[in-house]
Scaffold this active site. Sequence first.
Site, PDB file in Angstrom:
ATOM      1  N   TYR A  44       1.069  -1.196  -0.389  1.00  0.00           N
ATOM      2  CA  TYR A  44       0.083   0.213   0.114  1.00  0.00           C
ATOM      3  C   TYR A  44       1.046   1.341   0.355  1.00  0.00           C
ATOM      4  O   TYR A  44       2.039   0.716  -0.046  1.00  0.00           O
ATOM      5  CB  TYR A  44      -1.001   0.307   1.234  1.00  0.00           C
ATOM      6  CG  TYR A  44      -1.708   1.669   0.994  1.00  0.00           C
ATOM      7  CD1 TYR A  44      -2.694   0.854  -0.091  1.00  0.00           C
ATOM      8  CD2 TYR A  44      -2.278   1.925   2.121  1.00  0.00           C
ATOM      9  CE1 TYR A  44      -3.826   1.494  -0.233  1.00  0.00           C
ATOM     10  CE2 TYR A  44      -2.793   2.952   2.041  1.00  0.00           C
ATOM     11  CZ  TYR A  44      -4.404   2.425   0.888  1.00  0.00           C
ATOM     12  OH  TYR A  44      -5.420   3.412   1.251  1.00  0.00           O
ATOM     13  N   ARG A  50      -6.477   1.739   3.308  1.00  0.00           N
ATOM     14  CA  ARG A  50      -7.346   1.104   3.604  1.00  0.00           C
ATOM     15  C   ARG A  50      -6.192  -0.043   3.459  1.00  0.00           C
ATOM     16  O   ARG A  50      -7.044  -1.502   3.324  1.00  0.00           O
ATOM     17  CB  ARG A  50      -8.131   0.554   2.027  1.00  0.00           C
ATOM     18  CG  ARG A  50      -8.946   1.990   1.111  1.00  0.00           C
ATOM     19  CD  ARG A  50      -9.733   1.657   0.305  1.00  0.00           C
ATOM     20  NE  ARG A  50     -10.589   0.663   0.338  1.00  0.00           N
ATOM     21  CZ  ARG A  50     -12.424   0.165   1.008  1.00  0.00           C
ATOM     22  NH1 ARG A  50     -12.038   1.838   1.138  1.00  0.00           N
ATOM     23  NH2 ARG A  50     -12.886  -0.307   0.104  1.00  0.00           N
ATOM     24  N   TRP A 140     -11.908  11.108  -1.563  1.00  0.00           N
ATOM     25  CA  TRP A 140      -9.955  11.226  -1.830  1.00  0.00           C
ATOM     26  C   TRP A 140      -9.523  12.072  -2.544  1.00  0.00           C
ATOM     27  O   TRP A 140      -8.692  12.476  -1.914  1.00  0.00           O
ATOM     28  CB  TRP A 140     -10.041  10.015  -0.809  1.00  0.00           C
ATOM     29  CG  TRP A 140     -10.757   8.834   0.089  1.00  0.00           C
ATOM     30  CD1 TRP A 140     -12.030   8.441   0.582  1.00  0.00           C
ATOM     31  CD2 TRP A 140     -10.739   9.636   1.440  1.00  0.00           C
ATOM     32  NE1 TRP A 140     -11.957   7.993   1.033  1.00  0.00           N
ATOM     33  CE2 TRP A 140     -11.651   8.854   2.658  1.00  0.00           C
ATOM     34  CE3 TRP A 140      -9.600   9.935   1.729  1.00  0.00           C
ATOM     35  CZ2 TRP A 140     -11.730   8.547   3.494  1.00  0.00           C
ATOM     36  CZ3 TRP A 140      -9.876   9.954   3.534  1.00  0.00           C
ATOM     37  CH2 TRP A 140     -10.320   9.118   4.296  1.00  0.00           C
TER      38      TRP A 140
END
Length: 235
Positions: A44, A50, A140
Amino acid sequence: MLTNTICKPFPRGPALTEQLLCTEEGTTYDCTQGSSMPNYKLTYFNLRGRAEISRYIFAYSGIKYEDHRLEGADWPKIKPTIPFGKVPVLEVDGVIIHQSLAIARYLARESGLAGQTPVEQALVDAIVDTMDDFMMLFPWAEKNQDVREKAFNDILTNKAPDLLKDLDAFLGDNKWFVGKSVTWADFYWDVCSTTLLSYKADLADKYPRLLALRDRVEALPAIAAWIQKRPKTTI
Ligand code: M4M
């Protein structure tokens, strides 16, 4: 001795991570990492975002993994090599799993955090999806800071109260959202509310039971240790 050991996977939990072999009802469980434990690599950005729900589950279960954090500059090079082109992804012995909640649900099942019965598991999933639906309302990726801030404030002021009211009613006076033990739904509340509270500190002031649930999650020793040690990022 490992001779005659039945290599049966054992549901891993924090109390068991220090044990290598455990015997129960005549079966010897092999809890050794290495032979039966897959290699895990979570990819990530250097954000909670997330991926943090999976990092909580890894921390709680004591399963070792590589917490790979991409530099923004590397992303255009890496994106085409990732199936579906989005992170997080979890590599399990070379198999690439995408979708943050599919990853977390898999890890939760492996760790005994998914709920104790099929109905409990469905309720856990429903609470997670309810919180995720809400988090996905936020724009976002909005580049215009003015537009972004206005939208964030609108959601926090006008949409969050309904969610909090419903979560509080669902929790009631129970210790955890579902069943008699902690699940990844409790972790996801902590993960999501940490980011929500960073935008609006008084967000949950009317809901002391939801705030107390945050405290219970963050007081779990493995989670407290992870929160201490994780890279400090705004989201
Ligand atoms: C989210 N930070 O922090 S971003 C959910 N969602 O890195 S799509 C629960 N399909 O700033 C807790 O972009 C925290 C977060 O590609 C969270 O959903 C978060 O268009 C982010 C970021 C993005 C993000 C997201 C929305 C749309 C897409 C991909 C991701 C979240 C969360």
